[in-house]
Design a protein around this motif. Structure first.
Motif, mmCIF file in Angstrom:
data_model
loop_
_atom_site.group_PDB
_atom_site.id
_atom_site.type_symbol
_atom_site.label_atom_id
_atom_site.label_comp_id
_atom_site.label_asym_id
_atom_site.label_seq_id
_atom_site.Cartn_x
_atom_site.Cartn_y
_atom_site.Cartn_z
ATOM 1 N N GLN A 63 0.816 -1.365 -0.315
ATOM 2 C CA GLN A 63 -0.282 0.582 0.684
ATOM 3 C C GLN A 63 0.076 1.803 0.017
ATOM 4 O OE1 GLN A 63 -2.643 0.515 3.917
ATOM 5 N NE2 GLN A 63 -4.407 1.761 2.562
ATOM 6 N N TYR A 64 1.859 1.095 0.568
ATOM 7 C CA TYR A 64 2.797 2.734 0.841
ATOM 8 C C TYR A 64 3.921 2.743 -0.412
ATOM 9 C CZ TYR A 64 2.405 2.744 5.726
ATOM 10 O OH TYR A 64 1.239 3.019 7.158
ATOM 11 N N ILE A 65 4.051 1.479 -0.985
ATOM 12 C CA ILE A 65 4.380 0.937 -2.456
ATOM 13 C C ILE A 65 3.695 2.231 -3.775
ATOM 14 C CG2 ILE A 65 5.902 0.188 -4.017
ATOM 15 C CD1 ILE A 65 6.699 -1.345 -1.495
ATOM 16 N N GLY A 66 2.875 1.720 -3.732
ATOM 17 C CA GLY A 66 1.607 1.889 -4.695
ATOM 18 C C GLY A 66 1.136 3.822 -4.111
ATOM 19 N N LEU A 67 1.358 3.599 -2.467
ATOM 20 C CA LEU A 67 0.762 5.422 -2.745
ATOM 21 C C LEU A 67 2.035 6.515 -2.637
ATOM 22 C CD1 LEU A 67 -1.025 5.515 1.046
ATOM 23 C CD2 LEU A 67 -1.960 5.723 -1.441
ATOM 24 N N GLN A 68 3.388 6.213 -2.823
ATOM 25 C CA GLN A 68 4.400 6.626 -2.964
ATOM 26 C C GLN A 68 4.267 6.509 -4.654
ATOM 27 O OE1 GLN A 68 6.051 8.397 -0.785
ATOM 28 N NE2 GLN A 68 7.368 9.412 -2.586
ATOM 29 N N ASN A 69 4.521 5.532 -5.340
ATOM 30 C CA ASN A 69 4.471 5.707 -6.746
ATOM 31 C C ASN A 69 2.784 6.709 -7.385
ATOM 32 O OD1 ASN A 69 6.417 3.695 -7.361
ATOM 33 N ND2 ASN A 69 4.754 2.086 -7.186
ATOM 34 N N LEU A 70 1.669 6.619 -6.544
ATOM 35 C CA LEU A 70 0.402 7.834 -7.151
ATOM 36 C C LEU A 70 1.539 9.061 -6.975
ATOM 37 C CD1 LEU A 70 -2.325 6.344 -5.711
ATOM 38 C CD2 LEU A 70 -1.331 6.535 -8.633
ATOM 39 N N ILE A 71 2.315 9.452 -5.900
ATOM 40 C CA ILE A 71 2.168 10.522 -5.300
ATOM 41 C C ILE A 71 3.927 11.487 -6.133
ATOM 42 C CG2 ILE A 71 4.251 12.605 -3.393
ATOM 43 C CD1 ILE A 71 2.147 10.052 -1.536
ATOM 44 N N ASN A 72 4.563 10.119 -6.768
ATOM 45 C CA ASN A 72 5.581 10.855 -8.142
ATOM 46 C C ASN A 72 5.095 11.224 -8.601
ATOM 47 O OD1 ASN A 72 7.865 10.111 -5.680
ATOM 48 N ND2 ASN A 72 7.968 8.119 -6.080
ATOM 49 N N LYS A 73 4.353 10.175 -9.664
ATOM 50 C CA LYS A 73 3.391 10.390 -10.378
ATOM 51 C C LYS A 73 2.470 12.152 -11.159
ATOM 52 C CE LYS A 73 4.125 6.840 -13.426
ATOM 53 N NZ LYS A 73 5.215 6.653 -14.863
ATOM 54 N N GLN A 74 2.374 12.201 -9.940
ATOM 55 C CA GLN A 74 1.462 13.700 -9.369
ATOM 56 C C GLN A 74 2.633 14.941 -9.251
ATOM 57 O OE1 GLN A 74 -0.658 13.234 -6.344
ATOM 58 N NE2 GLN A 74 -2.777 12.240 -7.251
ATOM 59 N N LEU A 75 3.944 13.634 -9.533
ATOM 60 C CA LEU A 75 4.888 15.495 -8.586
ATOM 61 C C LEU A 75 6.027 15.682 -10.498
ATOM 62 C CD1 LEU A 75 6.643 14.391 -5.446
ATOM 63 C CD2 LEU A 75 4.347 16.719 -5.488
ATOM 64 N N GLU A 76 5.563 15.078 -11.191
ATOM 65 C CA GLU A 76 6.507 14.822 -12.532
ATOM 66 C C GLU A 76 5.673 16.144 -13.718
ATOM 67 O OE1 GLU A 76 6.094 11.417 -15.034
ATOM 68 O OE2 GLU A 76 6.990 9.777 -14.035
ATOM 69 N N ILE A 77 6.674 16.832 -13.883
ATOM 70 C CA ILE A 77 6.173 17.694 -15.099
ATOM 71 C C ILE A 77 6.190 17.232 -16.152
ATOM 72 C CG2 ILE A 77 7.751 20.290 -15.266
ATOM 73 C CD1 ILE A 77 9.000 20.164 -12.610
ATOM 74 N N SER A 78 5.655 17.768 -16.899
ATOM 75 C CA SER A 78 5.187 17.647 -18.195
ATOM 76 C C SER A 78 6.574 18.350 -18.805
ATOM 77 C CB SER A 78 3.825 17.627 -19.189
ATOM 78 O OG SER A 78 3.989 19.609 -19.338
ATOM 79 N N LYS A 79 7.226 17.818 -20.473
ATOM 80 C CA LYS A 79 8.247 18.469 -20.904
ATOM 81 C C LYS A 79 8.049 19.412 -21.634
ATOM 82 C CE LYS A 79 11.663 17.001 -24.372
ATOM 83 N NZ LYS A 79 11.562 15.857 -25.347
ATOM 84 N N SER A 80 8.539 20.748 -21.711
ATOM 85 C CA SER A 80 8.170 22.098 -22.330
ATOM 86 C C SER A 80 8.601 21.812 -23.895
ATOM 87 C CB SER A 80 9.297 23.013 -22.291
ATOM 88 O OG SER A 80 8.778 22.434 -20.453
ATOM 89 N N HIS A 81 7.486 22.648 -24.667
ATOM 90 C CA HIS A 81 7.787 22.903 -25.793
ATOM 91 C C HIS A 81 7.841 24.114 -26.582
ATOM 92 C CE1 HIS A 81 5.977 18.714 -26.505
ATOM 93 N NE2 HIS A 81 5.175 19.404 -25.853
ATOM 94 N N LEU A 82 9.079 24.251 -26.708
ATOM 95 C CA LEU A 82 9.565 25.052 -27.204
ATOM 96 C C LEU A 82 9.367 26.206 -29.019
ATOM 97 C CD1 LEU A 82 13.250 24.482 -26.645
ATOM 98 C CD2 LEU A 82 11.757 25.684 -24.732
ATOM 99 N N THR A 83 9.306 27.100 -28.763
ATOM 100 C CA THR A 83 8.978 27.665 -30.166
ATOM 101 C C THR A 83 10.199 28.063 -30.863
ATOM 102 O OG1 THR A 83 9.440 30.489 -29.019
ATOM 103 C CG2 THR A 83 7.165 29.624 -28.942
ATOM 104 N N GLU A 84 10.238 27.900 -32.067
ATOM 105 C CA GLU A 84 11.009 28.298 -32.998
ATOM 106 C C GLU A 84 12.322 29.153 -33.071
ATOM 107 O OE1 GLU A 84 12.405 26.691 -35.643
ATOM 108 O OE2 GLU A 84 10.268 25.631 -35.705
#
Length: 111
Positions: free
Chosen positions: A19-40
């Protein structure tokens, strides 16, 4: 006199480590930042700074995307290969060479 049980009453949940491993994985997924897309324009500016830093051996700040987060390091550009989408960055303080994909770059600036 009545004594408070404190954290003893929650000891039963310690027997479920999954249960703790699963909860930690969920928390880590929520903290991830999406990759930024740059303009030309931003990509051209980064390209210009990379080339100048490579030829003059100036120290730069580099911010890039890796494993769901942004990493910022300071060092010197050693090698750039745009056909293979990679550059080599040397962090002089930690004496570390890093191979980073050009497509993962977010920002490059001179110190």
């Amino acid at each position: 006199m009545q004594e408070d049980r404190g954290m003893k009453k929650w000891r039963a949940f310690v027997t479920m480590p999954e249960q703790y491993i699963g909860l930690q994985n969920l928390i880590n997924k929520q903290l991830e930042i999406s990759k930024s897309h740059l303009t030309e324009e931003q990509m051209e500016q980064i390209n210009y700074i990379l080339l100048e830093a490579l030829h003059t051996l100036k120290t730069v700040h580099i911010t890039y995307y890796k494993n769901g987060g942004h990493i910022t390091k300071t060092g010197v550009i050693e090698f750039v290969d745009s056909s293979k989408d990679v550059f080599i960055f040397v962090n002089e303080v930690e004496e570390e060479r890093s191979k980073v994909r050009l497509s993962d770059l977010i920002d490059v600036s001179f110190i």
